[in-house]
Design a protein around this motif. Structure first.
Motif, PDB file in Angstrom:
ATOM      1  N   PHE A 101       0.477  -1.698   0.444  1.00  0.00           N
ATOM      2  CA  PHE A 101      -0.083   0.143   0.488  1.00  0.00           C
ATOM      3  C   PHE A 101       0.916   1.062  -0.130  1.00  0.00           C
ATOM      4  CE2 PHE A 101      -2.753   3.084   2.099  1.00  0.00           C
ATOM      5  CZ  PHE A 101      -3.417   3.639   0.983  1.00  0.00           C
ATOM      6  N   ARG A 105       0.294   4.390  -3.100  1.00  0.00           N
ATOM      7  CA  ARG A 105       0.446   5.346  -2.256  1.00  0.00           C
ATOM      8  C   ARG A 105       1.198   6.842  -3.134  1.00  0.00           C
ATOM      9  NH1 ARG A 105      -1.567   7.802   2.616  1.00  0.00           N
ATOM     10  NH2 ARG A 105      -1.243   5.969   4.209  1.00  0.00           N
ATOM     11  N   ARG A 110      -5.851   8.821  -6.835  1.00  0.00           N
ATOM     12  CA  ARG A 110      -7.126   7.712  -6.453  1.00  0.00           C
ATOM     13  C   ARG A 110      -6.980   6.366  -7.263  1.00  0.00           C
ATOM     14  NH1 ARG A 110     -11.573   8.597 -10.301  1.00  0.00           N
ATOM     15  NH2 ARG A 110     -13.181   7.071  -9.344  1.00  0.00           N
ATOM     16  N   SER A 141     -15.649   3.730  -1.073  1.00  0.00           N
ATOM     17  CA  SER A 141     -14.456   4.569  -1.184  1.00  0.00           C
ATOM     18  C   SER A 141     -14.145   4.837  -2.356  1.00  0.00           C
ATOM     19  CB  SER A 141     -13.416   3.880  -0.391  1.00  0.00           C
ATOM     20  OG  SER A 141     -13.674   3.219   0.383  1.00  0.00           O
ATOM     21  N   ASN A 150      -6.630  11.261  -1.192  1.00  0.00           N
ATOM     22  CA  ASN A 150      -5.201  10.130  -0.526  1.00  0.00           C
ATOM     23  C   ASN A 150      -6.188   8.534  -1.453  1.00  0.00           C
ATOM     24  OD1 ASN A 150      -4.471  11.548   1.145  1.00  0.00           O
ATOM     25  ND2 ASN A 150      -4.931  11.190   2.701  1.00  0.00           N
ATOM     26  N   PRO A 151      -5.137   7.746  -1.444  1.00  0.00           N
ATOM     27  CA  PRO A 151      -5.946   6.138  -1.375  1.00  0.00           C
ATOM     28  C   PRO A 151      -6.132   5.012  -0.233  1.00  0.00           C
ATOM     29  CG  PRO A 151      -3.345   6.457  -1.375  1.00  0.00           C
ATOM     30  CD  PRO A 151      -4.169   7.839  -0.856  1.00  0.00           C
ATOM     31  N   GLN A 152      -7.197   4.638  -0.062  1.00  0.00           N
ATOM     32  CA  GLN A 152      -7.769   4.195   1.023  1.00  0.00           C
ATOM     33  C   GLN A 152      -7.087   1.984   0.290  1.00  0.00           C
ATOM     34  OE1 GLN A 152      -9.684   4.943   4.426  1.00  0.00           O
ATOM     35  NE2 GLN A 152     -12.230   4.878   2.859  1.00  0.00           N
ATOM     36  N   HIS A 153      -6.820   2.204   1.726  1.00  0.00           N
ATOM     37  CA  HIS A 153      -6.604   0.180   1.647  1.00  0.00           C
ATOM     38  C   HIS A 153      -7.338   0.234   2.452  1.00  0.00           C
ATOM     39  CE1 HIS A 153      -3.246  -3.340   3.079  1.00  0.00           C
ATOM     40  NE2 HIS A 153      -4.662  -3.236   2.069  1.00  0.00           N
ATOM     41  N   ILE A 154      -8.285  -1.063   2.384  1.00  0.00           N
ATOM     42  CA  ILE A 154      -9.817  -2.030   2.772  1.00  0.00           C
ATOM     43  C   ILE A 154      -9.479  -3.066   3.540  1.00  0.00           C
ATOM     44  CG2 ILE A 154     -12.125  -2.754   3.191  1.00  0.00           C
ATOM     45  CD1 ILE A 154     -12.381  -0.140   0.832  1.00  0.00           C
ATOM     46  N   GLU A 155      -8.760  -3.140   4.638  1.00  0.00           N
ATOM     47  CA  GLU A 155      -8.219  -5.022   4.674  1.00  0.00           C
ATOM     48  C   GLU A 155     -10.251  -5.599   5.696  1.00  0.00           C
ATOM     49  OE1 GLU A 155      -4.911  -3.026   6.923  1.00  0.00           O
ATOM     50  OE2 GLU A 155      -4.699  -5.234   6.569  1.00  0.00           O
ATOM     51  N   ILE A 156     -10.417  -6.489   5.595  1.00  0.00           N
ATOM     52  CA  ILE A 156     -11.488  -7.622   6.453  1.00  0.00           C
ATOM     53  C   ILE A 156     -11.059  -8.923   5.681  1.00  0.00           C
ATOM     54  CG2 ILE A 156     -13.612  -7.944   5.284  1.00  0.00           C
ATOM     55  CD1 ILE A 156     -14.363  -6.371   4.242  1.00  0.00           C
TER      56      ILE A 156
ATOM     57  N   MET B   1      -6.326  15.181   2.909  1.00  0.00           N
ATOM     58  CA  MET B   1      -8.146  14.961   4.224  1.00  0.00           C
ATOM     59  C   MET B   1      -8.963  14.100   3.692  1.00  0.00           C
ATOM     60  SD  MET B   1      -9.476  15.819   7.141  1.00  0.00           S
ATOM     61  CE  MET B   1     -11.271  14.885   7.513  1.00  0.00           C
ATOM     62  N   TYR B   2      -9.292  13.131   4.163  1.00  0.00           N
ATOM     63  CA  TYR B   2     -10.194  12.463   3.013  1.00  0.00           C
ATOM     64  C   TYR B   2     -11.692  11.911   3.887  1.00  0.00           C
ATOM     65  CZ  TYR B   2     -11.397   7.698   0.993  1.00  0.00           C
ATOM     66  OH  TYR B   2     -11.893   6.677  -0.261  1.00  0.00           O
ATOM     67  N   PRO B   5     -16.415   8.216   3.386  1.00  0.00           N
ATOM     68  CA  PRO B   5     -17.390   7.596   1.778  1.00  0.00           C
ATOM     69  C   PRO B   5     -18.460   8.004   1.557  1.00  0.00           C
ATOM     70  CG  PRO B   5     -15.563   5.631   2.343  1.00  0.00           C
ATOM     71  CD  PRO B   5     -15.613   6.963   3.461  1.00  0.00           C
ATOM     72  N   HIS B 179     -16.155  -4.639  10.865  1.00  0.00           N
ATOM     73  CA  HIS B 179     -14.858  -5.862  10.319  1.00  0.00           C
ATOM     74  C   HIS B 179     -14.520  -5.061   9.452  1.00  0.00           C
ATOM     75  CE1 HIS B 179     -18.884  -6.830   8.526  1.00  0.00           C
ATOM     76  NE2 HIS B 179     -18.020  -7.422   7.560  1.00  0.00           N
ATOM     77  N   PHE B 180     -14.175  -4.407   8.622  1.00  0.00           N
ATOM     78  CA  PHE B 180     -13.476  -4.355   7.385  1.00  0.00           C
ATOM     79  C   PHE B 180     -12.540  -2.882   8.294  1.00  0.00           C
ATOM     80  CE2 PHE B 180     -16.485  -0.778   6.033  1.00  0.00           C
ATOM     81  CZ  PHE B 180     -18.059  -2.017   6.412  1.00  0.00           C
ATOM     82  N   ARG B 181     -11.402  -2.511   7.801  1.00  0.00           N
ATOM     83  CA  ARG B 181     -10.195  -1.749   8.258  1.00  0.00           C
ATOM     84  C   ARG B 181     -10.126  -0.827   7.470  1.00  0.00           C
ATOM     85  NH1 ARG B 181     -10.825  -4.417  12.453  1.00  0.00           N
ATOM     86  NH2 ARG B 181     -10.225  -6.235  13.048  1.00  0.00           N
ATOM     87  N   MET B 182     -10.397   0.760   7.531  1.00  0.00           N
ATOM     88  CA  MET B 182      -9.932   1.324   5.900  1.00  0.00           C
ATOM     89  C   MET B 182      -9.364   2.269   6.831  1.00  0.00           C
ATOM     90  SD  MET B 182     -14.004   1.640   5.527  1.00  0.00           S
ATOM     91  CE  MET B 182     -13.536   2.876   3.665  1.00  0.00           C
ATOM     92  N   SER B 183      -7.785   2.210   5.668  1.00  0.00           N
ATOM     93  CA  SER B 183      -6.401   2.957   6.434  1.00  0.00           C
ATOM     94  C   SER B 183      -7.190   4.693   6.361  1.00  0.00           C
ATOM     95  CB  SER B 183      -6.050   3.242   5.332  1.00  0.00           C
ATOM     96  OG  SER B 183      -5.829   3.898   3.815  1.00  0.00           O
ATOM     97  N   GLU B 184      -7.680   5.481   5.931  1.00  0.00           N
ATOM     98  CA  GLU B 184      -7.723   6.609   5.677  1.00  0.00           C
ATOM     99  C   GLU B 184      -9.114   6.887   6.763  1.00  0.00           C
ATOM    100  OE1 GLU B 184      -5.743   7.994   3.674  1.00  0.00           O
ATOM    101  OE2 GLU B 184      -4.659   6.749   4.221  1.00  0.00           O
ATOM    102  N   ASN B 185     -10.082   6.669   6.793  1.00  0.00           N
ATOM    103  CA  ASN B 185     -11.278   6.475   7.952  1.00  0.00           C
ATOM    104  C   ASN B 185     -11.713   5.785   8.754  1.00  0.00           C
ATOM    105  OD1 ASN B 185     -12.247   6.837   4.753  1.00  0.00           O
ATOM    106  ND2 ASN B 185     -13.863   6.001   5.580  1.00  0.00           N
TER     107      ASN B 185
END
Lengths: 226, 228
Positions: A101, A105, A110, A141, A150-156, B1-2, B5, B179-185
Protein backbone atom coordinates in the motif's frame (compact mmCIF):
# COMPACT_ATOMS: atom_id res chain seq x y z
CA UNK A 1 -24.40 -5.21 -17.60
CA UNK A 2 -26.28 -2.01 -16.81
CA UNK A 3 -26.09 0.46 -19.71
CA UNK A 4 -25.89 3.54 -17.55
CA UNK A 5 -23.48 2.16 -15.01
CA UNK A 6 -21.60 4.79 -13.04
CA UNK A 7 -18.74 2.30 -12.90
CA UNK A 8 -18.13 2.37 -16.65
CA UNK A 9 -14.88 4.27 -16.30
CA UNK A 10 -13.70 2.36 -13.23
CA UNK A 11 -10.92 -0.16 -13.70
CA UNK A 12 -10.44 -2.99 -11.22
CA UNK A 13 -7.42 -5.30 -11.03
CA UNK A 14 -8.29 -8.70 -9.62
CA UNK A 15 -5.24 -10.44 -8.13
CA UNK A 16 -7.38 -12.91 -6.16
CA UNK A 17 -6.37 -16.49 -5.49
CA UNK A 18 -9.42 -17.06 -3.29
CA UNK A 19 -13.18 -17.04 -3.84
CA UNK A 20 -13.62 -14.07 -1.47
CA UNK A 21 -11.65 -11.61 -3.59
CA UNK A 22 -12.72 -13.12 -6.91
CA UNK A 23 -16.35 -12.64 -5.86
CA UNK A 24 -15.68 -9.04 -4.81
CA UNK A 25 -14.20 -8.36 -8.27
CA UNK A 26 -17.05 -10.28 -9.94
CA UNK A 27 -19.54 -7.90 -8.31
CA UNK A 28 -17.60 -4.96 -9.76
CA UNK A 29 -17.81 -6.61 -13.21
CA UNK A 30 -21.55 -7.22 -12.80
CA UNK A 31 -21.98 -3.56 -11.89
CA UNK A 32 -20.30 -2.34 -15.06
CA UNK A 33 -16.65 -1.85 -14.10
CA UNK A 34 -13.75 -2.88 -16.35
CA UNK A 35 -12.30 -5.80 -14.39
CA UNK A 36 -8.99 -7.41 -15.31
CA UNK A 37 -8.23 -10.75 -13.68
CA UNK A 38 -4.50 -11.32 -13.43
CA UNK A 39 -3.51 -14.96 -13.64
CA UNK A 40 -0.19 -16.77 -13.52
CA UNK A 41 0.83 -17.95 -17.02
CA UNK A 42 -0.47 -21.42 -16.13
CA UNK A 43 -3.92 -20.01 -15.27
CA UNK A 44 -5.56 -19.13 -11.95
CA UNK A 45 -5.82 -21.90 -9.34
CA UNK A 46 -9.50 -20.91 -9.10
CA UNK A 47 -10.07 -22.26 -12.62
CA UNK A 48 -10.44 -25.76 -11.19
CA UNK A 49 -13.37 -24.66 -9.02
CA UNK A 50 -16.97 -25.35 -9.98
CA UNK A 51 -17.77 -21.68 -9.42
CA UNK A 52 -15.07 -20.45 -11.84
CA UNK A 53 -17.45 -19.70 -14.72
CA UNK A 54 -19.52 -17.61 -12.36
CA UNK A 55 -16.55 -15.91 -10.71
CA UNK A 56 -14.83 -14.98 -13.99
CA UNK A 57 -17.91 -13.90 -15.94
CA UNK A 58 -17.50 -10.46 -17.45
CA UNK A 59 -13.82 -10.14 -16.52
CA UNK A 60 -10.87 -9.82 -18.84
CA UNK A 61 -7.89 -12.09 -18.35
CA UNK A 62 -4.26 -11.06 -18.37
CA UNK A 63 -1.50 -13.56 -17.66
CA UNK A 64 1.47 -12.24 -15.75
CA UNK A 65 4.26 -13.99 -13.89
CA UNK A 66 4.48 -11.99 -10.67
CA UNK A 67 7.48 -13.98 -9.50
CA UNK A 68 9.54 -12.23 -12.20
CA UNK A 69 10.82 -8.66 -11.97
CA UNK A 70 9.40 -7.92 -15.43
CA UNK A 71 5.98 -9.22 -14.43
CA UNK A 72 5.97 -7.00 -11.35
CA UNK A 73 7.03 -3.99 -13.42
CA UNK A 74 4.11 -4.58 -15.78
CA UNK A 75 1.74 -4.91 -12.82
CA UNK A 76 3.05 -1.67 -11.34
CA UNK A 77 2.47 0.11 -14.65
CA UNK A 78 -1.03 -1.31 -14.83
CA UNK A 79 -1.77 -0.24 -11.25
CA UNK A 80 -1.24 3.35 -12.33
CA UNK A 81 -4.18 2.94 -14.72
CA UNK A 82 -6.41 1.41 -12.06
CA UNK A 83 -8.85 2.69 -9.43
CA UNK A 84 -9.43 -0.50 -7.40
CA UNK A 85 -7.13 -3.47 -6.66
CA UNK A 86 -8.44 -6.64 -5.01
CA UNK A 87 -5.99 -9.13 -3.52
CA UNK A 88 -6.08 -12.22 -1.30
CA UNK A 89 -2.36 -12.76 -0.65
CA UNK A 90 -1.14 -13.50 2.88
CA UNK A 91 -0.67 -10.25 4.80
CA UNK A 92 2.62 -8.63 3.84
CA UNK A 93 3.06 -10.43 0.51
CA UNK A 94 2.46 -7.37 -1.69
CA UNK A 95 4.95 -5.39 0.42
CA UNK A 96 7.51 -8.17 -0.01
CA UNK A 97 7.35 -7.81 -3.80
CA UNK A 98 7.51 -4.02 -3.61
CA UNK A 99 3.82 -3.40 -4.40
CA UNK A 100 2.36 -2.79 -0.95
CA UNK A 101 0.00 0.00 0.00
CA UNK A 102 2.80 2.45 0.80
CA UNK A 103 4.22 1.89 -2.69
CA UNK A 104 0.77 2.38 -4.26
CA UNK A 105 0.41 5.61 -2.32
CA UNK A 106 3.49 6.93 -4.08
CA UNK A 107 2.23 5.75 -7.48
CA UNK A 108 -1.22 7.20 -7.43
CA UNK A 109 -3.61 9.33 -5.42
CA UNK A 110 -6.95 7.90 -6.38
CA UNK A 111 -6.76 4.20 -5.63
CA UNK A 112 -8.49 1.71 -3.35
CA UNK A 113 -6.62 -1.43 -2.28
CA UNK A 114 -8.85 -4.22 -0.96
CA UNK A 115 -7.13 -6.97 1.04
CA UNK A 116 -8.84 -10.21 2.05
CA UNK A 117 -6.06 -12.23 3.70
CA UNK A 118 -6.54 -16.00 3.37
CA UNK A 119 -8.26 -17.91 6.15
CA UNK A 120 -7.91 -21.63 5.66
CA UNK A 121 -10.59 -22.59 8.15
CA UNK A 122 -13.27 -20.32 6.68
CA UNK A 123 -16.51 -21.80 5.36
CA UNK A 124 -17.53 -21.20 1.77
CA UNK A 125 -20.39 -19.02 2.98
CA UNK A 126 -18.02 -16.83 5.01
CA UNK A 127 -15.77 -16.29 1.97
CA UNK A 128 -18.66 -15.18 -0.24
CA UNK A 129 -20.04 -12.90 2.48
CA UNK A 130 -16.63 -11.29 3.12
CA UNK A 131 -16.26 -10.72 -0.64
CA UNK A 132 -19.65 -9.02 -0.76
CA UNK A 133 -18.79 -6.78 2.20
CA UNK A 134 -15.41 -5.94 0.64
CA UNK A 135 -17.28 -4.91 -2.51
CA UNK A 136 -19.55 -2.48 -0.74
CA UNK A 137 -16.76 -0.86 1.28
CA UNK A 138 -14.59 -0.54 -1.85
CA UNK A 139 -17.51 0.80 -3.86
CA UNK A 140 -18.17 3.54 -1.31
CA UNK A 141 -14.46 4.43 -1.16
CA UNK A 142 -14.13 4.51 -4.95
CA UNK A 143 -17.18 6.76 -5.16
CA UNK A 144 -15.64 9.14 -2.63
CA UNK A 145 -12.29 8.81 -4.39
CA UNK A 146 -13.15 11.51 -6.91
CA UNK A 147 -13.10 14.04 -4.13
CA UNK A 148 -10.16 12.65 -2.21
CA UNK A 149 -6.45 13.11 -2.32
CA UNK A 150 -5.52 9.94 -0.51
CA UNK A 151 -5.67 6.31 -1.48
CA UNK A 152 -7.63 3.95 0.76
CA UNK A 153 -6.64 0.51 2.06
CA UNK A 154 -9.53 -1.72 3.12
CA UNK A 155 -8.76 -4.91 5.01
CA UNK A 156 -11.42 -7.49 5.74
CA UNK A 157 -11.02 -10.50 7.98
CA UNK A 158 -13.11 -13.43 6.75
CA UNK A 159 -13.44 -14.91 10.24
CA UNK A 160 -14.60 -11.59 11.72
CA UNK A 161 -17.16 -11.28 8.94
CA UNK A 162 -18.41 -14.79 9.77
CA UNK A 163 -18.71 -13.86 13.46
CA UNK A 164 -20.86 -10.86 12.55
CA UNK A 165 -23.13 -13.00 10.35
CA UNK A 166 -23.54 -15.48 13.20
CA UNK A 167 -24.41 -12.71 15.65
CA UNK A 168 -26.98 -11.22 13.26
CA UNK A 169 -28.80 -14.49 12.65
CA UNK A 170 -28.85 -15.99 16.13
CA UNK A 171 -32.54 -15.16 16.59
CA UNK A 172 -33.72 -16.06 13.09
CA UNK A 173 -35.15 -19.39 12.00
CA UNK A 174 -32.60 -21.47 10.11
CA UNK A 175 -32.99 -22.09 6.40
CA UNK A 176 -34.10 -25.57 5.40
CA UNK A 177 -31.56 -26.03 2.65
CA UNK A 178 -28.61 -23.87 1.77
CA UNK A 179 -28.05 -23.15 -1.89
CA UNK A 180 -25.14 -24.83 -3.62
CA UNK A 181 -22.59 -23.43 -6.04
CA UNK A 182 -22.93 -19.71 -6.45
CA UNK A 183 -24.74 -17.06 -4.40
CA UNK A 184 -28.20 -15.90 -5.22
CA UNK A 185 -28.16 -12.17 -4.60
CA UNK A 186 -31.29 -10.15 -5.22
CA UNK A 187 -30.65 -7.28 -7.59
CA UNK A 188 -26.86 -7.27 -7.52
CA UNK A 189 -26.32 -9.88 -10.16
CA UNK A 190 -26.65 -10.05 -13.90
CA UNK A 191 -26.56 -12.62 -16.65
CA UNK A 192 -22.81 -12.60 -16.33
CA UNK A 193 -20.77 -12.43 -19.48
CA UNK A 194 -18.25 -14.53 -21.27
CA UNK A 195 -15.68 -16.33 -19.15
CA UNK A 196 -12.20 -15.47 -20.46
CA UNK A 197 -9.59 -18.02 -21.50
CA UNK A 198 -6.31 -17.59 -19.59
CA UNK A 199 -4.56 -14.55 -20.98
CA UNK A 200 -7.28 -13.90 -23.56
CA UNK A 201 -6.85 -10.15 -23.18
CA UNK A 202 -3.13 -10.05 -22.55
CA UNK A 203 -2.26 -8.44 -25.88
CA UNK A 204 -5.05 -5.91 -25.93
CA UNK A 205 -4.29 -4.79 -22.36
CA UNK A 206 -0.51 -4.62 -22.71
CA UNK A 207 -0.58 -2.87 -26.06
CA UNK A 208 -3.74 -0.84 -25.46
CA UNK A 209 -3.10 0.31 -21.89
CA UNK A 210 0.65 0.14 -21.56
CA UNK A 211 1.69 0.82 -25.14
CA UNK A 212 3.72 -2.38 -25.53
CA UNK A 213 4.94 -3.07 -29.07
CA UNK A 214 4.54 -6.38 -30.91
CA UNK A 215 8.25 -7.06 -30.44
CA UNK A 216 8.01 -6.41 -26.69
CA UNK A 217 4.99 -8.70 -26.45
CA UNK A 218 6.81 -11.47 -28.31
CA UNK A 219 9.77 -11.07 -25.99
CA UNK A 220 7.56 -11.24 -22.87
CA UNK A 221 5.90 -14.38 -24.20
CA UNK A 222 9.17 -15.98 -25.07
CA UNK A 223 10.44 -15.38 -21.55
CA UNK A 224 7.09 -16.62 -20.17
CA UNK A 225 6.47 -13.38 -18.25
CA UNK A 226 2.99 -13.44 -19.83
CA UNK B 1 -7.88 15.01 4.12
CA UNK B 2 -9.99 12.00 3.22
CA UNK B 3 -13.72 12.47 2.89
CA UNK B 4 -15.62 9.73 4.70
CA UNK B 5 -17.23 7.71 1.89
CA UNK B 6 -20.85 8.36 2.92
CA UNK B 7 -20.23 11.30 5.24
CA UNK B 8 -22.70 13.56 3.38
CA UNK B 9 -25.54 11.01 3.31
CA UNK B 10 -28.55 10.69 5.62
CA UNK B 11 -30.43 7.37 5.60
CA UNK B 12 -33.72 6.59 7.31
CA UNK B 13 -34.49 3.00 8.30
CA UNK B 14 -38.10 2.13 9.04
CA UNK B 15 -37.29 -0.55 11.56
CA UNK B 16 -38.50 -4.01 10.56
CA UNK B 17 -36.24 -7.08 10.14
CA UNK B 18 -32.55 -7.95 10.46
CA UNK B 19 -31.63 -7.51 6.78
CA UNK B 20 -32.90 -3.91 6.67
CA UNK B 21 -31.23 -3.19 10.01
CA UNK B 22 -27.86 -4.60 8.89
CA UNK B 23 -27.97 -2.75 5.55
CA UNK B 24 -28.54 0.49 7.46
CA UNK B 25 -25.73 -0.25 9.92
CA UNK B 26 -23.27 -0.85 7.08
CA UNK B 27 -24.17 2.56 5.63
CA UNK B 28 -23.56 3.98 9.11
CA UNK B 29 -20.17 2.24 9.32
CA UNK B 30 -19.20 4.00 6.09
CA UNK B 31 -20.08 7.37 7.56
CA UNK B 32 -23.75 7.94 6.73
CA UNK B 33 -26.03 9.44 9.37
CA UNK B 34 -28.58 6.69 9.93
CA UNK B 35 -31.88 7.23 11.74
CA UNK B 36 -33.73 4.10 12.82
CA UNK B 37 -37.42 4.95 13.08
CA UNK B 38 -39.63 2.75 15.25
CA UNK B 39 -38.62 -0.40 17.08
CA UNK B 40 -38.98 -3.17 14.47
CA UNK B 41 -39.46 -6.86 15.08
CA UNK B 42 -37.83 -8.33 18.17
CA UNK B 43 -35.19 -10.28 16.23
CA UNK B 44 -34.07 -7.09 14.46
CA UNK B 45 -33.11 -5.46 17.75
CA UNK B 46 -29.84 -7.40 17.88
CA UNK B 47 -27.09 -4.96 18.89
CA UNK B 48 -24.73 -5.95 16.07
CA UNK B 49 -27.24 -4.81 13.45
CA UNK B 50 -28.00 -1.50 15.11
CA UNK B 51 -25.00 0.50 16.18
CA UNK B 52 -23.92 3.65 14.34
CA UNK B 53 -27.54 4.85 14.24
CA UNK B 54 -29.80 7.36 15.91
CA UNK B 55 -33.06 6.02 17.28
CA UNK B 56 -36.41 7.77 16.85
CA UNK B 57 -39.55 6.32 18.40
CA UNK B 58 -41.99 7.55 15.76
CA UNK B 59 -44.18 4.65 14.56
CA UNK B 60 -45.52 5.65 11.11
CA UNK B 61 -49.09 4.37 11.51
CA UNK B 62 -51.49 7.27 11.24
CA UNK B 63 -51.72 10.38 9.07
CA UNK B 64 -49.98 12.62 11.56
CA UNK B 65 -46.99 10.40 12.15
CA UNK B 66 -46.66 9.82 8.41
CA UNK B 67 -46.61 13.55 7.84
CA UNK B 68 -43.71 13.82 10.29
CA UNK B 69 -42.01 10.94 8.51
CA UNK B 70 -42.37 12.57 5.11
CA UNK B 71 -40.84 15.75 6.53
CA UNK B 72 -37.93 13.67 7.79
CA UNK B 73 -37.60 11.98 4.38
CA UNK B 74 -37.44 15.38 2.72
CA UNK B 75 -34.16 15.80 4.63
CA UNK B 76 -32.91 12.30 3.79
CA UNK B 77 -31.12 10.72 0.83
CA UNK B 78 -32.13 7.11 1.38
CA UNK B 79 -35.04 5.30 3.01
CA UNK B 80 -35.05 1.56 3.65
CA UNK B 81 -38.05 -0.51 4.72
CA UNK B 82 -40.04 -3.66 4.18
CA UNK B 83 -42.70 -3.57 1.47
CA UNK B 84 -45.26 -5.25 3.73
CA UNK B 85 -45.19 -2.21 5.99
CA UNK B 86 -46.47 1.29 5.37
CA UNK B 87 -46.25 3.69 3.65
CA UNK B 88 -46.08 2.56 0.02
CA UNK B 89 -43.10 3.49 -2.19
CA UNK B 90 -45.32 5.81 -4.25
CA UNK B 91 -46.23 7.84 -1.21
CA UNK B 92 -42.58 8.23 -0.35
CA UNK B 93 -41.16 9.29 -3.71
CA UNK B 94 -43.54 12.18 -4.19
CA UNK B 95 -41.79 13.87 -1.29
CA UNK B 96 -38.40 14.10 -2.95
CA UNK B 97 -37.20 13.39 -6.49
CA UNK B 98 -33.69 12.64 -5.29
CA UNK B 99 -34.73 10.13 -2.67
CA UNK B 100 -33.49 6.55 -3.03
CA UNK B 101 -36.30 4.28 -1.89
CA UNK B 102 -35.34 0.73 -0.99
CA UNK B 103 -38.05 -1.83 -0.28
CA UNK B 104 -37.47 -5.40 0.78
CA UNK B 105 -40.08 -8.08 0.32
CA UNK B 106 -40.21 -11.78 1.15
CA UNK B 107 -39.14 -13.67 4.20
CA UNK B 108 -35.75 -13.54 5.79
CA UNK B 109 -34.08 -16.58 7.22
CA UNK B 110 -30.91 -17.11 9.20
CA UNK B 111 -28.71 -17.78 6.20
CA UNK B 112 -29.86 -14.93 4.00
CA UNK B 113 -30.10 -11.92 6.32
CA UNK B 114 -26.37 -10.98 6.24
CA UNK B 115 -26.18 -11.49 2.45
CA UNK B 116 -29.37 -9.52 1.77
CA UNK B 117 -28.31 -6.76 4.16
CA UNK B 118 -24.87 -6.36 2.60
CA UNK B 119 -26.11 -6.57 -1.00
CA UNK B 120 -28.82 -4.03 -0.18
CA UNK B 121 -26.20 -1.62 1.18
CA UNK B 122 -24.10 -2.14 -1.96
CA UNK B 123 -27.09 -1.34 -4.17
CA UNK B 124 -27.76 1.82 -2.19
CA UNK B 125 -24.19 2.95 -2.88
CA UNK B 126 -24.60 2.20 -6.60
CA UNK B 127 -27.85 4.19 -6.59
CA UNK B 128 -26.12 7.11 -4.83
CA UNK B 129 -23.41 7.03 -7.46
CA UNK B 130 -26.00 7.03 -10.25
CA UNK B 131 -27.85 9.87 -8.57
CA UNK B 132 -24.69 11.95 -8.50
CA UNK B 133 -24.57 11.64 -12.29
CA UNK B 134 -28.27 11.89 -13.08
CA UNK B 135 -29.55 14.02 -10.22
CA UNK B 136 -32.48 11.70 -9.66
CA UNK B 137 -33.12 9.05 -7.05
CA UNK B 138 -34.42 5.59 -7.73
CA UNK B 139 -36.56 2.81 -6.35
CA UNK B 140 -34.94 -0.48 -5.52
CA UNK B 141 -37.20 -3.46 -4.89
CA UNK B 142 -35.26 -6.29 -3.32
CA UNK B 143 -36.58 -9.81 -2.90
CA UNK B 144 -35.42 -11.13 0.44
CA UNK B 145 -36.44 -14.61 -0.65
CA UNK B 146 -33.27 -14.75 -2.70
CA UNK B 147 -29.98 -13.85 -1.09
CA UNK B 148 -28.45 -17.10 0.02
CA UNK B 149 -24.74 -17.75 0.10
CA UNK B 150 -23.60 -21.23 -0.87
CA UNK B 151 -23.18 -24.06 1.64
CA UNK B 152 -23.86 -22.59 5.02
CA UNK B 153 -22.02 -24.05 7.96
CA UNK B 154 -23.13 -23.05 11.45
CA UNK B 155 -20.55 -21.28 13.52
CA UNK B 156 -20.31 -20.71 17.21
CA UNK B 157 -20.65 -17.12 18.28
CA UNK B 158 -17.49 -16.18 20.10
CA UNK B 159 -17.30 -13.49 22.71
CA UNK B 160 -13.85 -12.56 21.50
CA UNK B 161 -13.38 -9.37 19.61
CA UNK B 162 -16.38 -7.60 21.10
CA UNK B 163 -16.11 -4.00 22.18
CA UNK B 164 -18.34 -2.28 24.71
CA UNK B 165 -20.44 0.56 23.34
CA UNK B 166 -21.56 2.95 26.08
CA UNK B 167 -25.11 4.27 26.04
CA UNK B 168 -25.98 7.69 27.41
CA UNK B 169 -27.35 6.11 30.60
CA UNK B 170 -23.98 4.48 31.25
CA UNK B 171 -25.01 0.94 30.30
CA UNK B 172 -22.58 -1.00 28.12
CA UNK B 173 -23.56 -3.01 25.06
CA UNK B 174 -21.07 -5.59 23.70
CA UNK B 175 -20.85 -5.51 19.90
CA UNK B 176 -18.50 -6.82 17.22
CA UNK B 177 -16.91 -3.68 15.71
CA UNK B 178 -17.02 -3.08 11.93
CA UNK B 179 -14.95 -5.85 10.37
CA UNK B 180 -13.54 -3.83 7.51
CA UNK B 181 -10.57 -1.66 8.40
CA UNK B 182 -10.01 1.41 6.29
CA UNK B 183 -6.68 3.19 6.26
CA UNK B 184 -7.92 6.73 5.69
CA UNK B 185 -11.08 6.89 7.74
CA UNK B 186 -11.07 4.09 10.28
CA UNK B 187 -14.46 2.51 10.84
CA UNK B 188 -15.60 2.38 14.45
CA UNK B 189 -18.57 2.07 16.74
CA UNK B 190 -19.50 5.78 16.82
CA UNK B 191 -22.96 5.32 18.29
CA UNK B 192 -24.25 2.48 20.52
CA UNK B 193 -27.38 0.61 19.39
CA UNK B 194 -30.15 3.11 20.25
CA UNK B 195 -33.17 2.39 22.35
CA UNK B 196 -36.23 3.56 20.37
CA UNK B 197 -36.65 7.25 20.98
CA UNK B 198 -33.18 7.82 22.39
CA UNK B 199 -32.65 10.55 19.79
CA UNK B 200 -36.21 11.84 19.40
CA UNK B 201 -35.00 15.25 20.46
CA UNK B 202 -32.22 15.31 17.88
CA UNK B 203 -34.55 14.15 15.09
CA UNK B 204 -37.75 16.02 15.91
CA UNK B 205 -36.34 19.24 17.30
CA UNK B 206 -32.97 19.28 15.59
CA UNK B 207 -33.98 18.15 12.11
CA UNK B 208 -37.70 18.91 11.90
CA UNK B 209 -37.69 22.09 14.01
CA UNK B 210 -40.65 20.96 16.10
CA UNK B 211 -41.22 23.03 19.24
CA UNK B 212 -40.94 21.55 22.72
CA UNK B 213 -44.69 22.02 23.11
CA UNK B 214 -45.38 20.06 19.95
CA UNK B 215 -43.02 17.28 21.01
CA UNK B 216 -44.63 17.11 24.45
CA UNK B 217 -48.02 16.89 22.75
CA UNK B 218 -46.83 14.03 20.50
CA UNK B 219 -45.56 12.24 23.60
CA UNK B 220 -48.80 12.77 25.47
CA UNK B 221 -50.81 11.31 22.59
CA UNK B 222 -48.48 8.30 22.23
CA UNK B 223 -47.29 9.18 18.71
CA UNK B 224 -43.75 9.07 20.02
CA UNK B 225 -42.40 7.48 23.18
CA UNK B 226 -42.50 9.42 26.44
CA UNK B 227 -39.32 11.17 27.46
CA UNK B 228 -37.13 8.85 29.48
Amino acid sequence: MPEDSPLESLRVLDLSLDVSGAFCARLFAASGADVIAIEAPGGSPLRSRDAWDYLAAGKKSLTLDLTSEDGRDLLRALMEETEVIVETFPAGHLESIGLGFEELRRLKRRIVLVSLPPDEGASAEARWQAGLEAFLAALASAMAGDANDNPQHIEISISESAAVSAALTQNLSPTANASAGVPDLPGLDDEGGPTPAPGEHTESILSGELGATAAQLADLRQRRVV
Amino acid sequence: MYRTPLGHIRAVELASGVAVAYAARLLGDLGAEVIRVGSGRAESQVADANYNKYGCSLEPRDAESRELLSRLLARADVVLYEASGTPSPDELTTADKGLIVVTLSGSETASNAPAVGASTAAQVILALWRRRQSGTGSQLAIDVGAGAMPSARPRAIGEDGRVLAARADGSLVPVLPPHFRMSENPTSVRLPPPVPGEHDDYVLRGLLDLSETTIADLQRRGIIASAS
